[in-house]
Every structure is written in C-alpha cells, then in structure tokens.
Design an enzyme around this catalytic site. Structure first.
Site, PDB file in Angstrom:
ATOM      1  N   GLY A  48       0.843  -1.192   0.000  1.00 16.17           N
ATOM      2  CA  GLY A  48       0.000   0.000   0.000  1.00 16.17           C
ATOM      3  C   GLY A  48       0.877   1.240   0.000  1.00 16.17           C
ATOM      4  O   GLY A  48       1.993   1.212   0.531  1.00 16.17           O
ATOM      5  N   GLN A  53       2.812   9.977   1.331  1.00 17.67           N
ATOM      6  CA  GLN A  53       4.117   9.302   1.385  1.00 17.67           C
ATOM      7  C   GLN A  53       4.999   9.643   0.188  1.00 17.67           C
ATOM      8  O   GLN A  53       6.199   9.365   0.198  1.00 17.67           O
ATOM      9  CB  GLN A  53       3.926   7.780   1.446  1.00 17.67           C
ATOM     10  N   CYS A  95       5.886  -0.040   7.181  1.00 18.92           N
ATOM     11  CA  CYS A  95       5.452   1.180   6.492  1.00 18.92           C
ATOM     12  C   CYS A  95       6.619   1.680   5.662  1.00 18.92           C
ATOM     13  O   CYS A  95       7.746   1.757   6.169  1.00 18.92           O
ATOM     14  CB  CYS A  95       5.038   2.234   7.519  1.00 18.92           C
ATOM     15  N   LEU A  96       6.364   2.007   4.394  1.00 18.93           N
ATOM     16  CA  LEU A  96       7.459   2.445   3.516  1.00 18.93           C
ATOM     17  C   LEU A  96       8.067   3.774   3.977  1.00 18.93           C
ATOM     18  O   LEU A  96       9.185   4.101   3.580  1.00 18.93           O
ATOM     19  CB  LEU A  96       6.962   2.558   2.070  1.00 18.93           C
ATOM     20  N   HIS A 137      -4.569   1.372   7.537  1.00 18.98           N
ATOM     21  CA  HIS A 137      -3.242   1.996   7.612  1.00 18.98           C
ATOM     22  C   HIS A 137      -3.134   3.146   6.592  1.00 18.98           C
ATOM     23  O   HIS A 137      -2.678   4.245   6.923  1.00 18.98           O
ATOM     24  CB  HIS A 137      -2.181   0.910   7.348  1.00 18.98           C
ATOM     25  N   GLU A 138      -3.583   2.898   5.365  1.00 22.44           N
ATOM     26  CA  GLU A 138      -3.435   3.907   4.305  1.00 22.44           C
ATOM     27  C   GLU A 138      -4.433   5.053   4.474  1.00 22.44           C
ATOM     28  O   GLU A 138      -4.105   6.207   4.170  1.00 22.44           O
ATOM     29  CB  GLU A 138      -3.586   3.262   2.928  1.00 22.44           C
ATOM     30  N   HIS A 141      -2.920   7.406   6.774  1.00 19.41           N
ATOM     31  CA  HIS A 141      -1.960   8.299   6.104  1.00 19.41           C
ATOM     32  C   HIS A 141      -2.681   9.487   5.461  1.00 19.41           C
ATOM     33  O   HIS A 141      -2.188  10.618   5.515  1.00 19.41           O
ATOM     34  CB  HIS A 141      -1.209   7.560   4.993  1.00 19.41           C
TER      35      HIS A 141
HETATM   36 ZN    ZN Z   1       2.515   3.515   5.925  1.00 18.16          ZN
END
Ligand code: ZN
Length: 173
Positions: A48, A53, A95-96, A137-138, A141
């Site tokens: 994701g 991000q 998480c990226l 999670h996304e 963000h």
């Molecule tokens: Zn993340």
C-alpha cells in the site's frame, strides 16, 4: 511512468491531513499519478502507498494485497471513507515511510470502505484481514496519522529515539 520519492517520518507532509481530491482533478489525469504510485509501491516492495508518502498532501492511496484464495485486491482509493468496521486483529505492520521498522498494531478485522476510482466513480469494498489492515493503515496516512500513533506511548518513544539515532548517523533521511 516514473518512480516517485518516498518521504520518511517525520516529514511534515506525513503528519498533515491531506486535502480531498476535487472533482476537476479527475479530468486532469489522476490516472498518470496513480500509475506512478503503483510503480513506486511495487519497486519498494510494499502492498500500500498513500499520496502523502510521495509528498502529495491529498487523500488517496493505492493498494495491492493478496486475497484469501488466489485473488488479488488491487485498487486505487480516492477520498476514502471508512463506513463500517467490525472485529479486531493484532499483527505486525511495516510502512514504507519507516524503512526497517515493524510494529504490532491492533486494527479492526473487517472494514467497508467507500471511495472514488481514478475516473471519479464511487465504489464500496468490503474487506477482511490483511486488506482491511492495509485500508485502515493507508486511510490513516490520508488523515495525517502514522502507525506509530497506533501503538503504546512507550513503544512510540522507543521508536522515535531509535529514528533520532539513525538520523544522527545519516542512516535515515
Ligand atoms: Zn505507511
């Protein structure tokens, strides 16, 4: 297609709620930026990726997770709203924007999400397990919330001081 730069915590864009995507933006090629986000997510090995991000302060994200059987749950979610949640699951998340960090996070087991696709069409999806975790999670963000906000204060402080140490040694940008 081109790869986008993934920003790392604590870049302010990650901690700021994104702006809703306006109707006129759908006419101006949401498809291109969405393609670039999928490419960037695959290149980074993620399931994701949300717009903040990649330094775009807007409410949308892409996701591609394996389903229950051999299916995949691949979609772009623009202006996502969680309209129903149920149950709970506890599991490890990455998480990226936090390379190398994993946290055990409690989330709901099932979500119903309403969003728009890259053409602006509204759809709803009913998801469980990993896909539900990913959507939560996304969507966080999109609202300026990171997964560290979902763990205990103690774990959060430990992670923050570890990141500070990495920043000092130039191992965290
Ligand atoms: Zn993340």
């Amino acid at each position: 297609m081109s790869l986008l730069k993934i920003v790392h915590y604590p870049e302010p864009v990650l901690l700021t709620p994104g702006k809703p995507v306006g109707d006129s933006e759908f006419d101006n090629g949401m498809g291109a930026v969405v393609e670039n986000m999928f490419e960037t997510m695959y290149a980074a090995g993620g399931v994701g990726l949300a717009a903040p991000q990649v330094d775009i302060s807007k409410r949308f994200f892409v996701m591609d997770v394996p389903g229950e059987d051999d299916t995949r749950q691949k979609a772009v979610f623009i202006n996502p709203e969680i309209i129903h949640v149920e149950g709970e699951q506890v599991g490890e998340e990455g998480c990226l924007s936090f390379p190398g960090f994993f946290q055990v996070v409690q989330r709901e087991m099932r979500v119903v999400v309403r969003a728009q696709d890259f053409k602006g069409e509204t759809f709803e999806m009913d998801l469980k397990n990993l896909a539900a975790r990913c959507v939560l999670h996304e969507t966080d963000h999109c609202d300026g919330i990171v997964f560290l906000d979902r763990v205990s204060a103690l774990k959060r402080e430990l992670a923050k001081s570890k990141i500070k140490r990495l920043q000092k040694t130039g191992k965290w940008e």
